[in-house]
Structure formats: structure tokens, C-alpha cells
Scaffold this motif. Structure first.
Motif, PDB file in Angstrom:
ATOM      1  N   GLU A  68     -10.096  98.028  33.959  1.00 16.66           N
ATOM      2  CA  GLU A  68     -10.417  97.193  32.654  1.00 16.66           C
ATOM      3  C   GLU A  68      -9.523  96.140  32.554  1.00 16.66           C
ATOM      4  OE1 GLU A  68     -10.632  99.895  29.265  1.00 16.66           O
ATOM      5  OE2 GLU A  68     -11.860 101.172  30.557  1.00 16.66           O
ATOM      6  N   ASN A  69      -9.745  95.146  31.576  1.00 19.28           N
ATOM      7  CA  ASN A  69      -9.039  93.862  31.475  1.00 19.28           C
ATOM      8  C   ASN A  69      -9.187  93.652  29.797  1.00 19.28           C
ATOM      9  OD1 ASN A  69      -7.675  91.445  31.327  1.00 19.28           O
ATOM     10  ND2 ASN A  69      -8.248  91.121  33.565  1.00 19.28           N
ATOM     11  N   ASP A  70      -7.896  93.251  29.325  1.00 15.67           N
ATOM     12  CA  ASP A  70      -7.852  92.751  28.028  1.00 15.67           C
ATOM     13  C   ASP A  70      -7.783  91.325  27.766  1.00 15.67           C
ATOM     14  OD1 ASP A  70      -5.313  92.481  28.927  1.00 15.67           O
ATOM     15  OD2 ASP A  70      -4.422  93.543  27.218  1.00 15.67           O
ATOM     16  N   ASN A  71      -8.432  90.633  28.747  1.00 19.05           N
ATOM     17  CA  ASN A  71      -8.349  88.939  28.843  1.00 19.05           C
ATOM     18  C   ASN A  71      -6.911  88.592  29.337  1.00 19.05           C
ATOM     19  OD1 ASN A  71     -11.088  88.688  27.955  1.00 19.05           O
ATOM     20  ND2 ASN A  71     -10.119  88.852  25.912  1.00 19.05           N
ATOM     21  N   SER A  72      -6.339  89.527  30.094  1.00 23.01           N
ATOM     22  CA  SER A  72      -4.964  89.091  30.648  1.00 23.01           C
ATOM     23  C   SER A  72      -5.415  88.580  32.092  1.00 23.01           C
ATOM     24  CB  SER A  72      -3.877  90.254  30.869  1.00 23.01           C
ATOM     25  OG  SER A  72      -3.705  90.676  29.534  1.00 23.01           O
ATOM     26  N   SER A  73      -4.620  87.896  32.951  1.00 20.60           N
ATOM     27  CA  SER A  73      -5.032  87.197  34.366  1.00 20.60           C
ATOM     28  C   SER A  73      -4.240  88.148  35.185  1.00 20.60           C
ATOM     29  CB  SER A  73      -4.372  85.712  34.437  1.00 20.60           C
ATOM     30  OG  SER A  73      -5.433  85.062  33.415  1.00 20.60           O
ATOM     31  N   LEU A  74      -4.870  88.150  36.405  1.00 16.13           N
ATOM     32  CA  LEU A  74      -4.272  88.676  37.711  1.00 16.13           C
ATOM     33  C   LEU A  74      -3.516  87.636  38.199  1.00 16.13           C
ATOM     34  CD1 LEU A  74      -7.250  91.086  38.576  1.00 16.13           C
ATOM     35  CD2 LEU A  74      -4.858  91.794  37.716  1.00 16.13           C
ATOM     36  N   PHE A  86      -2.783  82.387  40.174  1.00 15.83           N
ATOM     37  CA  PHE A  86      -2.763  83.119  38.783  1.00 15.83           C
ATOM     38  C   PHE A  86      -4.100  82.907  38.436  1.00 15.83           C
ATOM     39  CE2 PHE A  86      -2.198  83.040  34.231  1.00 15.83           C
ATOM     40  CZ  PHE A  86      -1.566  83.741  34.052  1.00 15.83           C
ATOM     41  N   GLY A  87      -4.920  83.969  38.373  1.00 18.98           N
ATOM     42  CA  GLY A  87      -6.136  83.897  38.350  1.00 18.98           C
ATOM     43  C   GLY A  87      -6.972  83.166  39.315  1.00 18.98           C
ATOM     44  N   GLU A  88      -7.599  81.989  38.917  1.00 15.33           N
ATOM     45  CA  GLU A  88      -8.370  81.212  40.047  1.00 15.33           C
ATOM     46  C   GLU A  88      -7.475  79.904  40.177  1.00 15.33           C
ATOM     47  OE1 GLU A  88     -11.258  78.794  36.629  1.00 15.33           O
ATOM     48  OE2 GLU A  88     -12.159  80.074  38.230  1.00 15.33           O
ATOM     49  N   LYS A  89      -6.240  79.582  39.586  1.00 17.12           N
ATOM     50  CA  LYS A  89      -5.489  78.582  39.762  1.00 17.12           C
ATOM     51  C   LYS A  89      -4.472  78.537  41.133  1.00 17.12           C
ATOM     52  CE  LYS A  89      -5.909  77.479  34.862  1.00 17.12           C
ATOM     53  NZ  LYS A  89      -5.112  77.218  33.533  1.00 17.12           N
ATOM     54  N   ARG A  90      -4.434  77.711  42.098  1.00 16.73           N
ATOM     55  CA  ARG A  90      -3.452  77.865  42.951  1.00 16.73           C
ATOM     56  C   ARG A  90      -2.190  77.287  42.424  1.00 16.73           C
ATOM     57  NH1 ARG A  90      -3.967  76.811  48.520  1.00 16.73           N
ATOM     58  NH2 ARG A  90      -6.088  76.003  48.412  1.00 16.73           N
ATOM     59  N   ALA A  91      -1.353  78.110  42.944  1.00  8.76           N
ATOM     60  CA  ALA A  91       0.110  77.721  42.374  1.00  8.76           C
ATOM     61  C   ALA A  91       1.115  77.194  43.598  1.00  8.76           C
ATOM     62  CB  ALA A  91       0.859  79.054  41.891  1.00  8.76           C
ATOM     63  N   LEU A  92       0.667  77.669  44.818  1.00  9.17           N
ATOM     64  CA  LEU A  92       1.788  77.454  45.875  1.00  9.17           C
ATOM     65  C   LEU A  92       0.786  76.618  46.706  1.00  9.17           C
ATOM     66  CD1 LEU A  92       4.416  77.913  47.235  1.00  9.17           C
ATOM     67  CD2 LEU A  92       3.396  79.674  48.800  1.00  9.17           C
ATOM     68  N   LYS A 101     -12.114  85.351  45.587  1.00  7.33           N
ATOM     69  CA  LYS A 101     -12.823  85.741  44.368  1.00  7.33           C
ATOM     70  C   LYS A 101     -11.666  85.999  43.292  1.00  7.33           C
ATOM     71  CE  LYS A 101     -15.918  89.564  42.603  1.00  7.33           C
ATOM     72  NZ  LYS A 101     -16.368  91.091  43.073  1.00  7.33           N
ATOM     73  N   SER A 102     -12.209  85.655  41.950  1.00  8.16           N
ATOM     74  CA  SER A 102     -11.479  85.685  40.936  1.00  8.16           C
ATOM     75  C   SER A 102     -12.135  86.102  39.556  1.00  8.16           C
ATOM     76  CB  SER A 102     -10.694  84.605  40.613  1.00  8.16           C
ATOM     77  OG  SER A 102      -9.828  84.541  39.168  1.00  8.16           O
ATOM     78  N   THR A 103     -11.907  87.359  39.223  1.00  9.91           N
ATOM     79  CA  THR A 103     -12.797  87.941  37.982  1.00  9.91           C
ATOM     80  C   THR A 103     -11.767  88.349  37.192  1.00  9.91           C
ATOM     81  OG1 THR A 103     -13.192  89.869  38.894  1.00  9.91           O
ATOM     82  CG2 THR A 103     -14.812  88.072  39.272  1.00  9.91           C
ATOM     83  N   ALA A 104     -12.518  88.854  36.038  1.00  7.30           N
ATOM     84  CA  ALA A 104     -11.325  89.654  35.033  1.00  7.30           C
ATOM     85  C   ALA A 104     -10.815  90.820  35.802  1.00  7.30           C
ATOM     86  CB  ALA A 104     -12.145  89.755  33.754  1.00  7.30           C
ATOM     87  N   THR A 105     -11.444  91.591  36.457  1.00  8.65           N
ATOM     88  CA  THR A 105     -10.821  92.790  36.927  1.00  8.65           C
ATOM     89  C   THR A 105     -10.553  92.739  38.586  1.00  8.65           C
ATOM     90  OG1 THR A 105     -13.183  93.456  37.415  1.00  8.65           O
ATOM     91  CG2 THR A 105     -12.344  94.051  35.193  1.00  8.65           C
ATOM     92  N   GLU A 106     -10.607  91.637  39.069  1.00  8.41           N
ATOM     93  CA  GLU A 106     -10.413  91.521  40.539  1.00  8.41           C
ATOM     94  C   GLU A 106      -9.953  89.994  40.989  1.00  8.41           C
ATOM     95  OE1 GLU A 106     -12.710  93.522  44.262  1.00  8.41           O
ATOM     96  OE2 GLU A 106     -13.895  92.134  43.205  1.00  8.41           O
TER      97      GLU A 106
END
Length: 308
Positions: A68-74, A86-92, A101-106
């Protein structure tokens, strides 16, 4: 008694003390689970990952999921705790790392063209309160090089002892070396393992010592690398063995019952290394006096028919 104060100490019954200790232990277990890579039914927000093994040059997939997710990012971080996604955002800025794949739970990413420096622990985090993390260990296998066989001479004499050496470099963990003579495995001496300078790989050396016979002439001596990063037989070196031995000679008649007056063909067969040279021989039986035992002796350049 008047004017006297009675002091009473508060004590807990023994069963209450045991319950408190159990509650404290449970609290520690739950706190530990926040940083575990195992999922607990009581915590649907705990990330789940799994360890991966990949060979140098390959592609590794890192998967992080929550129930489950409470709208927090993986978020995925590398071994240096640098954020990769960070979610679907590339950081490096590393084009080898791509989002799958980037969803609320994966959150799934891949790392291509894996290097030895990519080995280590990767962290998946979800920024709930408190922050929950899970780790995945990526084991990078160093691919061994093709084995090299040394110790061969142009030819070896029958009955002599031969020492052959096989060497392969670049494996991680150290590879195993196997010897074969005409596809039959032969026991070699224990592998010698040495660390390579400036990189976490190894050079492995093995020796095969055996006495050659004439039956080993033209046999294939092979050294094969056994390692988790390659399929069986992918890294194998073969060399033919040349054995010098004196010739053995045999006489083979064309017919066991020759007739009088007919040509009687005899074949002189010699087996040796180097090859024995001779000329073919035939005898004509012209009269009945050709009786008794006869033998052929091999000579160079022809065979002679001699009466015994």
C-alpha cells in the motif's frame, strides 16, 4: 497513629513485569522491520526487494514494491547512497541506469553494462513517517578470460613425464580449472589463486602432470574454466599432443591360402612416430617348393622376404 505518614512503594505484580518486557521486545522487532527487506503483514508500507547476481557487462534489474502507499514516493539509491530515481524522476546522470516502471506501489530500474564497481548494497526507500527502507545486494561476477596452456614442446618421447600449466585471469570469485585428455577428465594439482592488483579479480593457475604413452599420440589436451558467469565449455582451450615412439611392424597377407603360380601380396604395416616409410612387396609363387614359415622384416626403404 496520628501525625505519622505512611510511605507506600508501588510495585507491579510479576505477570505485569513479564508483559512489559514482551511489549518492549515487540517494539524492537517492529522497529527493526522498518529497515528489513522482508515484508510483514502488519506493515503494508514496508518496501520489499531481492538480491541480484549479474556478470560484468550484463544487465541487472532492481525491483522495489509495497502493498500500500499513502501517496509517498519510492526511491532507489546506489551503494554510495546517491539517489538514482525518485519515483519517475532521474536523479543521477548515468545513461546506463534506466527507468522500467514507476507506480505508487512499485519502482523498477535497470543498470546496463554492469561494472565491478557496481557491486554492493542498493537501498529502496519510501518517505512515510517514519521512513521505511529495504536493501538489495548486487553481486557482480568477474568473467574469467580464456585459459592459456603452456609447457608443450614440439613432441615428447614415449614414457616421459609432461608438466602442463593452465592459467585464466579476471574471475570473481576465483574460477575452477578442469583438465581433460581426449574428453576424459584428469585430476590436476590444486588451483593456485592470486589476487590481481588494482581490481577485485583473481588469476587462477593449475598444473597437470602425467606420463605419456604411445596411445596419447594426437590426443587432445584441454583446460576448461568452470565459473558461474559463463556456460560450461564457453571458455576452453585444446591442444594436440605429439608423442614420439618406435614403430611396431606387422605383416598382413592378402590371402591366407595362396595358389601356386599366382602373385602373393604381402603388406608390411608399421605404426610409429615419426611415420615409418617402406615400399610395398609382393611375391609370386611359381612352384610347390614355397613351403614353411616366412617372415617380413621392415627396413628402409623396403620390406624383405626372408626364409626362417
Amino acid at each position: 497513629m496520628s501525625g505519622m505518614r505512611v510511605r507506600q512503594s508501588m510495585t507491579f505484580p510479576s505477570f505485569q513485569r513479564a508483559a512489559l518486557r514482551a511489549l518492549a521486545a515487540l517494539t524492537m522487532i517492529l522497529a527493526t522491520s522498518v529497515r528489513s527487506n522482508y515484508v510483514f503483514d502488519e506493515d503494508p508500507f514496508q518496501p520489499v526487494t531481492q538480491d541480484e547476481t549479474v556478470a560484468v557487462g550484463g544487465v541487472v534489474t532492481l525491483t522495489c514494491s509495497v502493498k500500500e502507499n499513502d501517496n509517498s514516493s519510492l526511491q532507489w539509491s546506489n551503494t554510495a547512497q546517491q539517489t538514482l530515481y525518485f519515483g519517475e524522476k532521474r536523479a543521477l546522470r548515468d545513461n546506463r541506469i534506466q527507468l522500467v516502471k514507476s507506480t505508487a506501489t512499485e519502482l523498477i530500474i535497470t543498470i546496463a553494462e554492469v561494472q565491478l564497481s557496481d557491486d554492493g548494497e542498493y537501498t529502496c526507500s519510501i518517505f512515510t513517517m517514519p521512513v521505511r527502507t529495504a536493501r538489495a545486494t548486487v553481486t557482480v561476477l568477474g568473467v574469467p578470460g580464456k585459459p592459456v596452456i603452456t609447457g608443450f614442446e614440439d613432441a615428447v618421447q614415449e614414457g616421459s613425464t609432461v608438466t602442463l600449466t593452465c592459467t585464466s585471469s579476471g574471475s570473481k570469485p576465483p574460477a575452477k580449472l578442469r583438465w581433460y585428455l581426449n574428453q576424459e577428465e584428469k585430476p590436476g594439482r590444486p588451483d593456485v589463486v592470486e589476487s590481481n592488483p588494482e581490481e577485485p579479480t583473481y588469476t587462477v593457475t593449475s598444473e597437470l602432470i602425467f606420463t605419456v604413452t604411445r596411445n596419447d599420440n594426437n590426443a587432445l589436451v584441454a583446460c576448461e574454466v568452470d565459473h558461474a558467469s559463463i556456460a560450461n565449455g564457453d571458455k576452453k582451450t585444446e591442444q594436440p599432443l605429439s608423442v614420439l615412439f618406435s614403430p611396431s611392424v606387422s605383416i598382413q597377407p592378402e590371402s591366407d591360402l595362396p595358389r601356386e603360380g599366382e602373385k602373393f601380396y604381402l603388406q608390411c604395416v608399421a605404426n610409429g612416430n615419426p611415420e615409418t616409410l617402406f615400399s610395398p612387396l609382393f611375391a609370386s609363387i611359381h612352384h610347390k617348393t614355397l613351403r614353411g614359415s616366412w617372415r617380413l622384416s621392415a627396413c628402409r626403404p623396403l620390406c624383405s622376404l626372408l626364409s626362417m
